[in-house]
Design a protein around this motif. Structure first.
Motif, PDB file in Angstrom:
ATOM      1  N   THR A 181      40.276  31.938  42.235  1.00 21.19           N
ATOM      2  CA  THR A 181      41.047  30.964  41.469  1.00 21.19           C
ATOM      3  C   THR A 181      42.309  31.638  40.937  1.00 21.19           C
ATOM      4  O   THR A 181      42.446  32.874  40.970  1.00 21.19           O
ATOM      5  N   SER A 182      43.221  30.836  40.414  1.00 22.11           N
ATOM      6  CA  SER A 182      44.450  31.385  39.825  1.00 22.11           C
ATOM      7  C   SER A 182      44.131  32.322  38.669  1.00 22.11           C
ATOM      8  O   SER A 182      44.765  33.374  38.505  1.00 22.11           O
ATOM      9  N   ASP A 183      43.132  31.951  37.886  1.00 19.57           N
ATOM     10  CA  ASP A 183      42.754  32.794  36.750  1.00 19.57           C
ATOM     11  C   ASP A 183      42.192  34.135  37.226  1.00 19.57           C
ATOM     12  O   ASP A 183      42.476  35.182  36.638  1.00 19.57           O
ATOM     13  N   GLN A 184      41.390  34.111  38.290  1.00 24.40           N
ATOM     14  CA  GLN A 184      40.828  35.350  38.810  1.00 24.40           C
ATOM     15  C   GLN A 184      41.915  36.260  39.385  1.00 24.40           C
ATOM     16  O   GLN A 184      41.876  37.483  39.204  1.00 24.40           O
ATOM     17  N   LEU A 185      42.880  35.677  40.058  1.00 19.09           N
ATOM     18  CA  LEU A 185      43.990  36.466  40.583  1.00 19.09           C
ATOM     19  C   LEU A 185      44.816  37.076  39.455  1.00 19.09           C
ATOM     20  O   LEU A 185      45.251  38.231  39.535  1.00 19.09           O
ATOM     21  N   SER A 186      45.029  36.294  38.418  1.00 15.88           N
ATOM     22  CA  SER A 186      45.817  36.779  37.283  1.00 15.88           C
ATOM     23  C   SER A 186      45.119  37.941  36.579  1.00 15.88           C
ATOM     24  O   SER A 186      45.776  38.822  36.013  1.00 15.88           O
ATOM     25  N   ALA A 187      43.780  37.932  36.628  1.00 13.02           N
ATOM     26  CA  ALA A 187      43.012  38.991  35.961  1.00 13.02           C
ATOM     27  C   ALA A 187      43.022  40.301  36.740  1.00 13.02           C
ATOM     28  O   ALA A 187      42.689  41.352  36.202  1.00 13.02           O
ATOM     29  N   MET A 188      43.418  40.267  38.013  1.00 10.34           N
ATOM     30  CA  MET A 188      43.474  41.484  38.822  1.00 10.34           C
ATOM     31  C   MET A 188      44.665  42.343  38.417  1.00 10.34           C
ATOM     32  O   MET A 188      45.669  41.848  37.886  1.00 10.34           O
ATOM     33  N   THR A 189      44.578  43.622  38.705  1.00  8.48           N
ATOM     34  CA  THR A 189      45.746  44.481  38.538  1.00  8.48           C
ATOM     35  C   THR A 189      46.775  44.120  39.617  1.00  8.48           C
ATOM     36  O   THR A 189      46.426  43.518  40.653  1.00  8.48           O
ATOM     37  N   ASP A 190      48.025  44.468  39.401  1.00  8.16           N
ATOM     38  CA  ASP A 190      49.068  44.160  40.373  1.00  8.16           C
ATOM     39  C   ASP A 190      48.746  44.779  41.731  1.00  8.16           C
ATOM     40  O   ASP A 190      48.942  44.145  42.782  1.00  8.16           O
ATOM     41  N   ALA A 191      48.247  46.001  41.722  1.00  6.86           N
ATOM     42  CA  ALA A 191      47.935  46.691  42.974  1.00  6.86           C
ATOM     43  C   ALA A 191      46.786  46.003  43.719  1.00  6.86           C
ATOM     44  O   ALA A 191      46.847  45.816  44.940  1.00  6.86           O
ATOM     45  N   ALA A 192      45.752  45.613  42.981  1.00  9.42           N
ATOM     46  CA  ALA A 192      44.599  44.962  43.607  1.00  9.42           C
ATOM     47  C   ALA A 192      44.993  43.598  44.167  1.00  9.42           C
ATOM     48  O   ALA A 192      44.586  43.228  45.277  1.00  9.42           O
ATOM     49  N   ARG A 193      45.783  42.840  43.403  1.00 13.20           N
ATOM     50  CA  ARG A 193      46.212  41.515  43.865  1.00 13.20           C
ATOM     51  C   ARG A 193      47.103  41.646  45.100  1.00 13.20           C
ATOM     52  O   ARG A 193      46.950  40.896  46.075  1.00 13.20           O
TER      53      ARG A 193
END
Length: 433
Positions: A181-193
């Motif tokens: 979800t958008s929230d899960q992506l936002s919770a990732m670090t920039d590198a992981a996303r």
């Protein structure tokens, strides 16, 4: 005995027409499979690149727009090429363009550049336009004119085979099954996303590299095999092959409109199939793609069954019957619930199967020397695949991302196809004297 022109490599005379046409017809049939792969991989690309490139509904349908806009813009040049260079050389050019577009998926994926993906798809669309402009009429005239519609449906059955194979390839090699979800992506670090999105984009490279290699090999095969260049011999009224003059034939004009709506409807159904199965049936994207494969299998089966039925039922009547059923199935898709909606979408594949080749064959019926420019118009009408999915996406966005209401668009399209099967196909006097 066959006489072969050493300059063009085309068979110009033979006493054994069956043998003369068999190998060319088999190779032309292979083209139907190849462009079927391209179109049906688009149905995988839409939800996949929506995720990988972080797109909204309307942006994701630009995949369809890129391909089908190419059909519109390239149709006239393709018709001119066909008249000047003939079937064989035009097909080779189309195959090479198709392959070049497929190769461009590699840098597009490396840069995760959606605009480059769209450019690659536009080039693929240009190649497909040339192939379809040449192969569709060529299949109808490789043999007895009385069997033209049946012959085109038989060749197009392998387009249906591709419709069942492409989603499976997409599920195995492109779709990861990872959905955030958008929230899960936002919770990732920039590198992981970034790593996740890049891995999603890179998944398209291998299938398109393999496709490009196959296309180049087929182009080489076409270069070395002799093909009969068929000349128009019909005694029907002709406008001398004029591009705009062919629209004097009312049955062709109605066929162009019917083809616009058919292609738009088909692309609408498949473009949102996976998201509909996910939203309405609760399926994950991989499972949904297998159901899309079932749709493709039924599409292929419908082509074979339809071809067999045309021995007993006239093609306009069968087109009308299938159109009635597709209207009913779209109504189920709009108003139904749960698994019934998914089954209705799968069944649409069976009853849409004969529409494109049947409309095409009815549209060019009796046109003689007008066949090549008429073919360009019928291919150009594929612009419906660029416009109507965007309209459907707009309906979906206005309904707060609910997919079901959008299926009213293909329902309306099938109503016009019903008219064409009942009346619009009939050959009448020219509209302009």
């Amino acid at each position: 005995m066959a006489l072969i022109n050493n300059t063009t490599g085309l068979i110009t005379e033979t006493n054994t027409p069956g043998k003369k046409y068999l190998i060319p017809f088999i190779l032309i049939t292979c083209l139907f499979f190849l462009w079927g792969m391209a179109h049906n991989l688009d149905s995988i690309l839409i939800p996949h690149l929506k995720k990988a490139c972080q797109l909204n509904n309307r942006q994701s349908t630009l995949i369809d727009t890129a391909v089908y806009l190419a059909y519109f813009l390239m149709a006239i040049p393709a018709g001119m090429m066909l008249k000047k260079w003939g079937y064989k050389n035009s097909i080779i050019v189309g195959l090479l363009l198709f392959a070049f577009g497929a190769i461009l998926f590699v840098p597009a994926a490396d840069m995760r550049a959606y605009t480059m993906f769209l450019g690659a798809l536009f080039i693929i669309g240009c190649g497909l336009t040339i192939l379809e402009t040449a192969a569709n009429p060529y299949a109808t005239i490789l043999g007895d004119p009385a069997g033209a519609t049946t012959r085109l449906n038989l060749a197009a059955s392998f387009n249906g085979l591709a419709a069942s194979v492409a989603p499976v390839i997409g599920a195995l090699f492109i779709l990861s099954g990872k959905e955030y979800t958008s929230d899960q992506l936002s919770a990732m670090t920039d590198a992981a996303r970034s790593a996740y999105l890049q891995s999603e984009a890179s998944a398209v490279k291998l299938p398109y590299i393999i496709l490009a290699v196959v296309l180049m090999l087929v182009a080489i095969l076409f270069y070395f095999v002799s093909f009969p260049e068929i000349k128009g011999q019909s005694k029907e009224t002709s406008t001398g092959g004029s591009f705009f003059g062919v629209l004097r034939h009312k049955h062709l004009l109605m066929g162009v409109i019917a083809q616009f709506f058919y292609v738009g409807a088909q692309v609408c159904v498949t473009s949102f199939f996976i998201r509909m199965a996910n939203q309405g049936g609760g399926l994950d994207e991989k499972t949904a793609s297998y159901y899309l494969g079932l749709y493709g299998f039924l599409f292929m089966l419908g082509r074979f069954v339809g071809t067999a039925l045309m021995r007993f039922v006239s093609s306009p009547k069968l087109l009308s019957i299938y159109a009635v059923v597709t209207v009913a199935l779209c109504a189920v898709a709009v108003l139904g619930q749960g698994e019934f909606v998914i089954y209705a979408l799968c069944a649409l594949g069976f009853f849409m199967s004969i529409m494109f080749p049947t409309i095409f064959a009815l549209g060019i019926n009796g046109l003689g020397e007008d066949t090549k420019p008429a073919s360009s118009w019928l291919v150009m009408s594929i612009i419906g695949g660029a416009i109507l999915p965007y309209v459907m996406a707009t309906v979906i966005d206005f309904n707060k991302d609910q997919i079901q209401p959008g299926y009213i668009i293909p329902l309306l399209c099938f109503l016009f196809i019903l008219y064409y099967g009942l009346s619009g196909y009939k050959i009448k006097k020219q509209l302009i004297a």
